[in-house]
Scaffold this active site. Structure first.
Site, short mmCIF file in Angstrom:
data_model
loop_
_atom_site.label_atom_id
_atom_site.label_comp_id
_atom_site.label_asym_id
_atom_site.label_seq_id
_atom_site.Cartn_x
_atom_site.Cartn_y
_atom_site.Cartn_z
N HIS A 34 32.03 122.32 5.97
CA HIS A 34 31.02 121.47 7.15
C HIS A 34 31.85 121.76 8.13
CE1 HIS A 34 28.78 120.22 10.39
NE2 HIS A 34 29.11 119.49 10.20
N ASN B 167 31.06 121.68 16.31
CA ASN B 167 30.42 121.27 15.32
C ASN B 167 28.81 121.88 16.13
OD1 ASN B 167 28.50 120.26 13.11
ND2 ASN B 167 29.49 118.32 13.33
N CYS C 176 22.90 118.70 9.05
CA CYS C 176 24.44 119.64 9.04
C CYS C 176 24.64 120.60 7.75
CB CYS C 176 26.23 119.33 8.93
SG CYS C 176 25.52 118.34 11.04
#
Ligand code: UT7
Length: 315
Positions: free
Chosen positions: A244, A274, A116
């Site tokens: 994030h 996500n 990520c």
């Protein structure tokens, strides 16, 4: 701070999986509720790739949009860097497929894997290539099709992730706007906290959500404070922080620690879930037109590895 030249964003684009999946859709297949998902994560819906889509098709679509936005051609790009952990095949890289699709064949193209955190890592690499004059126009992409590596029968992870790609076109520029500083970090001792196989593997995504949560709430403010202090600026100078997008509660807890007002924090996870390496660049199209010259944007991420990274960008 960096001396000029700087790497300036001149175009932004994004693409999302074509299947819209709401929280209610999961109630039919998993032991979960709309209420649990929205209250524990902040996610309302996410987008999954359809039949003919994958991480590479999303990366191509986002790249074309970024080029169009900048009024640039694919031929003018001289480096392609794609942050991803879900390339449809181990080889070729997604970046090579993007190069072919946009007509930039023959230029350097590679993928970079930092889960990520990938986009922030890739931004630092792209910036270094531009500032060292090894490239003059870089297509920087964050793309992931997380639905291809997540176990759709596991309620603890299936509801969290989505598929998307964000692309930015970076030009070497002599004006003061551009990346100013980067932080990169990783600690493989925390690798057991999150793992996943390749698309198509039996080995699906696993995470220790609680431990990653705690780590994220600690590391996000630490990175922001470090960037501010070593560049002698304050939060007042920052127009936006793009964190994030893993969980709204992580973002809120980190924002409280930093004492950042909500309007400075850019959020897309309510719509997209996500999206791993895409989560930060997916936000650029939402804010790009309103960016105020002379102020700053901080992008800050964390992910499996564990990895963490942040970028300071002067508008
Ligand atoms: O971007 C990559 C890095 N990953 C992350 O950043 C993830 C960070 N962690 C998180 O976002 C959160 O920890 C989660 C969203 C993953 C989980 O939220 P939580 O508040 O930490 O919940 P929990 O894991 O402590 O689970 C609480 C309960 C459990 O039930 P019991 O053991 O208390 O009976 C889970 O089984 O919630 C249960 N649960 C669910 N219930 C309904 C877990 N998933 C679900 C679900 N629906 N989808």
């Amino acid at each position: 701070m960096n001396d000029s030249p700087a790497s300036k964003i001149v175009g932004v684009g994004r693409a999302l999986g074509s299947r819209v999946v709401s929280n209610r859709d999961f109630e039919a297949t998993l032991d979960t509720t709309e209420e649990w998902i929205s209250s524990r994560t902040g996610i309302s819906e996410r987008r999954f790739v359809g039949e003919d889509e994958n991480c590479a098709t999303l990366a191509i679509e986002a790249s074309r949009e970024a080029l169009k936005h900048a009024g640039a051609t694919g031929e003018s790009v001289d480096l392609i860097v794609c942050a991803t952990s879900t390339a449809p095949e181990s080889m070729p890289s997604v970046a090579c497929l993007v190069g072919e699709a946009i007509g930039a064949a023959g230029v350097g193209a590679f993928d970079l894997a930092a889960a990520c955190t990938g986009f922030s890592y890739a931004a630092s690499v792209a910036d270094a290539m531009l500032c060292s004059e090894r490239a003059s126009r870089v297509l920087l992409i964050g793309a992931d099709a997380m639905s291809t590596i997540v176990d759709q029968t596991d309620r603890s992870t299936a509801v969290l992730f989505g598929d998307g790609a964000g692309a930015v076109l970076l030009d070497r520029s002599d004006d003061p706007s551009g990346f100013v500083d980067h932080i990169l970090g990783a600690d493989g001792r925390m690798a057991p906290l999150g793992r996943a196989g390749h698309p198509g593997d039996e080995h699906k995504l696993y995470q220790n959500g609680r431990e990653v949560f705690k780590f994220a709430v600690r590391i996000l403010p630490e990175m922001v404070e470090k960037l501010l202090s070593r560049n002698h600026i304050s939060l007042d100078d920052v127009q936006y922080i793009i964190p994030h997008q893993a969980n709204a509660r992580i973002i809120q807890a980190a924002a409280r620690k930093m004492e950042v007002p909500d309007e400075k924090i850019v959020v897309n996870l309510d719509r997209f879930g996500n999206t791993s390496a895409a989560s930060i660049p997916l936000s650029y199209p939402d804010i790009f037109d309103g960016l105020e010259s002379g102020r700053y944007v901080i992008t800050v991420g964390f992910g499996f590895g564990l990895t963490w990274a942040a970028n300071l960008y002067r508008i």
